[in-house]
Motif scaffolding. Structure first.
Motif, mmCIF file in Angstrom:
data_model
loop_
_atom_site.group_PDB
_atom_site.id
_atom_site.type_symbol
_atom_site.label_atom_id
_atom_site.label_comp_id
_atom_site.label_asym_id
_atom_site.label_seq_id
_atom_site.Cartn_x
_atom_site.Cartn_y
_atom_site.Cartn_z
ATOM 1 N N SER A 50 38.337 28.100 -36.123
ATOM 2 C CA SER A 50 38.569 29.518 -35.867
ATOM 3 C C SER A 50 37.337 30.379 -36.108
ATOM 4 C CB SER A 50 39.714 30.022 -36.750
ATOM 5 O OG SER A 50 39.393 29.849 -38.130
ATOM 6 N N ASN A 51 36.320 29.853 -36.774
ATOM 7 C CA ASN A 51 35.113 30.636 -37.049
ATOM 8 C C ASN A 51 34.030 30.440 -35.982
ATOM 9 O OD1 ASN A 51 35.170 27.979 -38.594
ATOM 10 N ND2 ASN A 51 32.974 28.400 -38.560
ATOM 11 N N GLU A 52 34.280 29.644 -34.967
ATOM 12 C CA GLU A 52 33.289 29.389 -33.933
ATOM 13 C C GLU A 52 33.782 29.917 -32.590
ATOM 14 O OE1 GLU A 52 32.303 25.279 -33.843
ATOM 15 O OE2 GLU A 52 31.649 25.203 -35.946
ATOM 16 N N PHE A 53 32.834 30.251 -31.711
ATOM 17 C CA PHE A 53 33.171 30.722 -30.381
ATOM 18 C C PHE A 53 32.048 30.336 -29.419
ATOM 19 C CE2 PHE A 53 30.836 34.122 -32.450
ATOM 20 C CZ PHE A 53 29.924 34.530 -31.487
ATOM 21 N N PRO B 64 43.988 34.030 -35.640
ATOM 22 C CA PRO B 64 43.771 33.545 -37.017
ATOM 23 C C PRO B 64 42.800 34.402 -37.813
ATOM 24 C CG PRO B 64 43.723 31.723 -35.457
ATOM 25 C CD PRO B 64 43.737 32.967 -34.646
ATOM 26 N N ARG B 65 41.752 34.927 -37.171
ATOM 27 C CA ARG B 65 40.747 35.699 -37.900
ATOM 28 C C ARG B 65 40.849 37.197 -37.658
ATOM 29 N NH1 ARG B 65 36.902 32.512 -40.186
ATOM 30 N NH2 ARG B 65 35.644 34.376 -40.563
ATOM 31 N N ASP B 66 41.761 37.614 -36.769
ATOM 32 C CA ASP B 66 41.944 39.026 -36.448
ATOM 33 C C ASP B 66 40.614 39.660 -36.015
ATOM 34 O OD1 ASP B 66 43.212 41.424 -36.075
ATOM 35 O OD2 ASP B 66 43.202 42.001 -38.196
ATOM 36 N N LEU B 67 39.939 38.994 -35.069
ATOM 37 C CA LEU B 67 38.657 39.462 -34.560
ATOM 38 C C LEU B 67 38.730 39.573 -33.044
ATOM 39 C CD1 LEU B 67 36.141 37.308 -36.652
ATOM 40 C CD2 LEU B 67 36.791 39.683 -37.046
ATOM 41 N N LEU B 68 38.032 40.580 -32.512
ATOM 42 C CA LEU B 68 37.921 40.774 -31.072
ATOM 43 C C LEU B 68 36.493 40.470 -30.652
ATOM 44 C CD1 LEU B 68 39.263 41.761 -28.419
ATOM 45 C CD2 LEU B 68 38.401 44.051 -28.980
ATOM 46 N N LEU B 69 36.352 39.700 -29.577
ATOM 47 C CA LEU B 69 35.039 39.278 -29.080
ATOM 48 C C LEU B 69 34.854 39.833 -27.676
ATOM 49 C CD1 LEU B 69 32.585 37.372 -29.743
ATOM 50 C CD2 LEU B 69 33.816 35.606 -28.481
ATOM 51 N N SER B 70 33.686 40.434 -27.428
ATOM 52 C CA SER B 70 33.388 40.982 -26.098
ATOM 53 C C SER B 70 31.973 40.608 -25.702
ATOM 54 C CB SER B 70 33.551 42.507 -26.086
ATOM 55 O OG SER B 70 32.519 43.126 -26.840
ATOM 56 N N VAL B 71 31.765 40.387 -24.380
ATOM 57 C CA VAL B 71 30.446 40.086 -23.831
ATOM 58 C C VAL B 71 30.221 40.976 -22.614
ATOM 59 C CG1 VAL B 71 30.423 37.702 -24.651
ATOM 60 C CG2 VAL B 71 31.391 38.208 -22.417
ATOM 61 N N ILE C 45 31.239 41.663 -31.937
ATOM 62 C CA ILE C 45 32.404 41.212 -32.709
ATOM 63 C C ILE C 45 33.012 42.437 -33.374
ATOM 64 C CG2 ILE C 45 33.225 39.737 -34.574
ATOM 65 C CD1 ILE C 45 30.888 37.885 -34.025
ATOM 66 N N ILE C 46 34.307 42.681 -33.104
ATOM 67 C CA ILE C 46 35.007 43.852 -33.638
ATOM 68 C C ILE C 46 36.052 43.369 -34.638
ATOM 69 C CG2 ILE C 46 36.433 45.843 -33.092
ATOM 70 C CD1 ILE C 46 34.412 44.206 -30.363
ATOM 71 N N GLU C 47 35.973 43.909 -35.847
ATOM 72 C CA GLU C 47 36.912 43.552 -36.903
ATOM 73 C C GLU C 47 37.715 44.773 -37.300
ATOM 74 O OE1 GLU C 47 36.974 41.431 -41.335
ATOM 75 O OE2 GLU C 47 35.077 41.925 -40.353
ATOM 76 N N ARG C 48 39.019 44.741 -37.048
ATOM 77 C CA ARG C 48 39.930 45.829 -37.380
ATOM 78 C C ARG C 48 39.477 47.151 -36.774
ATOM 79 N NH1 ARG C 48 41.124 44.479 -43.815
ATOM 80 N NH2 ARG C 48 41.953 42.371 -43.457
ATOM 81 N N SER D 116 35.084 32.669 -25.336
ATOM 82 C CA SER D 116 36.312 32.014 -25.785
ATOM 83 C C SER D 116 36.159 31.600 -27.247
ATOM 84 C CB SER D 116 36.614 30.782 -24.921
ATOM 85 O OG SER D 116 37.722 30.069 -25.429
ATOM 86 N N TRP D 117 37.229 31.796 -28.032
ATOM 87 C CA TRP D 117 37.259 31.307 -29.405
ATOM 88 C C TRP D 117 37.576 29.814 -29.411
ATOM 89 C CZ3 TRP D 117 35.613 34.156 -33.359
ATOM 90 C CH2 TRP D 117 35.618 35.547 -33.232
#
Length: 595
Positions: free
Chosen positions: A390-393, A349-356, A364-367, A384-385
């Motif tokens: 969709s704006n919380e993780f 939904p937000r086209d975002l990549l999350l890594s830890v 947070i990687i955007e495009r 986890s998203w």
């Protein structure tokens, strides 16, 4: 007919309007017949004026007029008010215009018919005729609002006769209304116009040279109409919004009914079940130095994101490598963490990549561009998203601690969750029922009630390696490690709510896996049209096992290198299974076969 001098003296006193030309007094309005009972008072006033001659003091007359004497129409006709509440300014103005000579203090207008109409004997007259003096502004209606109603003189914007207003709103000259109020007892002070209570403190200076009262009745009426139209407009907008909400609810209900109808029709007209096999499409080397651990799929760009060790000595650390699912070529490398990456996940939904990573940071990687970094103060293992927001993780780390964040404000976590188990949180999955968390020694379902999270233990024995969830079938798959003589296990259970709304864990199947578990290999769901599998790597068998669900055939795919993570991708109607080892990526494609 001879006239009695005393009678004439007691009846008429004519005060000229202009002291400069007393001989031009020829207006009948200047002759005012008086009552004979006021003779004594008139003689006293005339005596004061004669004694002072041309230099008489108006204050002496004012002091005499403020005494306990009845009002006299004679002095009123001469422009002098005998009222105890009259303005001193008015007395001074009209008194200064009255100039009476010592030789003939009583002047009779020749053109007036007042004396000619007087009878010879007092007995023939019951009461002298009374004539009220008309006081009008020199400018008529044009001067309204420019003169003081006490002294009828024009006020100014400075000096002793500047414009003031009382609390009732009436306007006066400053000196006039001040003398008016001082001439009355404190408790009985009133406005000269409306007789409402007033005090000296009520006087307010008005800073205006001229006052003009505009007729705003039409403007007020139009404003009221505007207010009515605005209220009607607001009510119409509210009704429109309610109608839109009702329409949206009807559309959603129609979609549900349509999907139910389609499912029922598809169940009746379901074609024969097809069987599938998986063919190896590509065995791609990602990193010669190893360091690969996790991967995820971007359904928008048809790319796999694979974590790996940086090959650039100038920028040591770890990042992600893009791999195309169209031509299976390696793409851009993005540097993210100085220490190994433990988990990555993509939000469609937000086209975002999350890594830890183990460096205690969240990226947070955007495009394809790192946009935000968060320091959590502890090594992180999972992320986890949120399924509903969709704006919380959520991120999990050592000590069994889970932090919840919002991408719109990453300066602090929304809240922190933890249990008595201090082992690291190795997997997180957000579902419609709550948050599933897997630690090395326990698994939990966090149920949200008005932003208050309540943990509920999942009744499965550990130790655990990973956890995944399938949103379509509402099933969860937990991978357990081999310990002692027992082999690793894949436990499949379903989440469902009972009649009271409580979430229940319905255990469906248990699959036996590898005899040894030296690596933490993650399991996942593999889905093709009409079939679903639970996939996990077996170290002892050197194979990738696909356990069939819902009647699907179980398959074994050869994999010499142990698969640390498994991911599925849908590309143009084809199903791709990606198995990641420490240095290589194996890609399998599902191929339909005849039964």
């Amino acid at each position: 007919m001879d006239e009695d001098p005393e009678l004439t003296r007691s009846q008429v006193i004519v005060i000229p309007e202009s002291p400069e030309r007393p001989e031009n007094i020829n207006q009948p309005e200047n002759l005012q017949p008086i009552n004979v009972d006021d003779n004594a008072l008139i003689e006293d006033v005339l005596e004061i004026i004669q004694n002072n001659n041309q230099n008489y003091n108006p204050d002496v007359v004012l002091e005499h007029l403020n005494s306990d004497l009845p009002p006299s129409p004679v002095l009123a006709s001469a422009g002098v008010s005998l009222s105890r509440t009259a303005s001193n300014t008015e007395v001074e103005q009209h008194s200064s215009q009255a100039r009476i000579s010592n030789e003939d203090p009583i002047l009779v207008n020749e053109e007036s018919n007042s004396l000619a109409s007087c009878p010879e004997n007092d007995a023939d007259v019951d009461e002298p005729p009374a004539k009220m003096r008309k006081i009008s502004s020199q400018k008529g209606d044009e001067g309204d609002g420019e003169t003081c109603p006490i002294c009828l003189d024009t006020w100014g914007n400075s000096g002793e006769h500047r414009l003031v207003a009382l609390k009732c709103g009436h306007l006066f000259g400053w000196q006039c209304v001040e003398r008016w109020l001082k001439a009355q007892p404190t408790k009985d002070r009133t406005c000269p116009t409306c007789k409402s209570k007033a005090t000296l403190k009520d006087m307010r200076f008005i800073y205006a040279r001229r006052l003009v009262a505009a007729d705003t009745s039409q403007i007020t009426a139009l404003q009221k109409q505007i207010d009515v139209l605005k209220s009607e407009n607001s009510r119409a907008e509210l009704e429109l919004l309610k109608s839109r909400i009702a329409h949206r609810a009807c559309v959603l209900q129609l979609e549900v009914l349509r999907s139910t109808l389609m499912k029922s029709q598809s169940a009746k007209d379901q074609p024969p079940r097809r069987s599938w096999r998986f063919a190896l499409e590509k065995n791609q080397e990602v990193s010669k130095d190893g360091g690969c651990r996790v991967l995820t799929y971007n359904c928008r760009t048809y790319e796999l994101y694979v974590s790996q060790k940086s090959t650039n000595n100038l920028f040591p650390g770890y990042g992600i490598r893009k791999v195309s699912c169209i031509d299976y070529k390696l793409g851009q490398f993005i540097h993210l963490h100085p220490k190994p990456i433990r988990d990555i996940t993509y939000s469609q939904p937000r086209d975002l990549l999350l890594s830890v990573g183990l460096d205690s940071s969240v990226r947070i990687i955007e495009r394809g561009i790192p946009s935000a970094s968060i320091q959590c103060g502890m090594p992180l293992w999972s992320c986890s998203w949120d399924y509903l927001r969709s704006n919380e993780f959520c991120v999990g780390g050592v000590g069994g601690v889970i932090h919840q964040y919002d991408v719109r404000n990453t300066s602090a976590s929304i809240q922190t969750l933890n249990t008595n188990d201090l082992s690291p949180v190795v997997s997180l999955c957000s579902t419609e029922h709550g948050l599933l968390s897997c630690q090395l020694n326990s698994c939990w379902l966090w149920e949200s009630n008005m932003r208050q999270w309540v943990p509920k233990a999942i009744p499965i024995d550990g130790p655990f390696v990973s956890l995944c969830y399938d949103n379509e079938s509402h099933r969860a798959l937990i991978t357990s490690r081999a310990s002692g003589n027992s082999r690793s296990k894949l436990t499949l259970f379903k989440l469902k709510a009972n009649n009271s709304g409580e979430i229940m864990f319905d255990l469906e199947q248990t699959f036996v896996g590898s005899a040894r578990s030296t690596l933490m290999s993650r399991g996942t769901f593999v889905r093709t049209p009409g079939s679903i599998w639970a996939a996990a790597h077996s170290e002892s068998d050197s194979a990738l096992n696909l356990h069939g669900l819902d009647g699907a055939r179980t398959m074994t795919l050869p994999a010499v290198e142990p698969a640390l993570d498994i991911c599925t991708a849908q590309v143009n109607g084809d199903t791709i299974v990606a198995a990641l080892s420490e240095s290589r990526l194996r890609l399998y494609k599902a191929v339909a076969t005849s039964s």
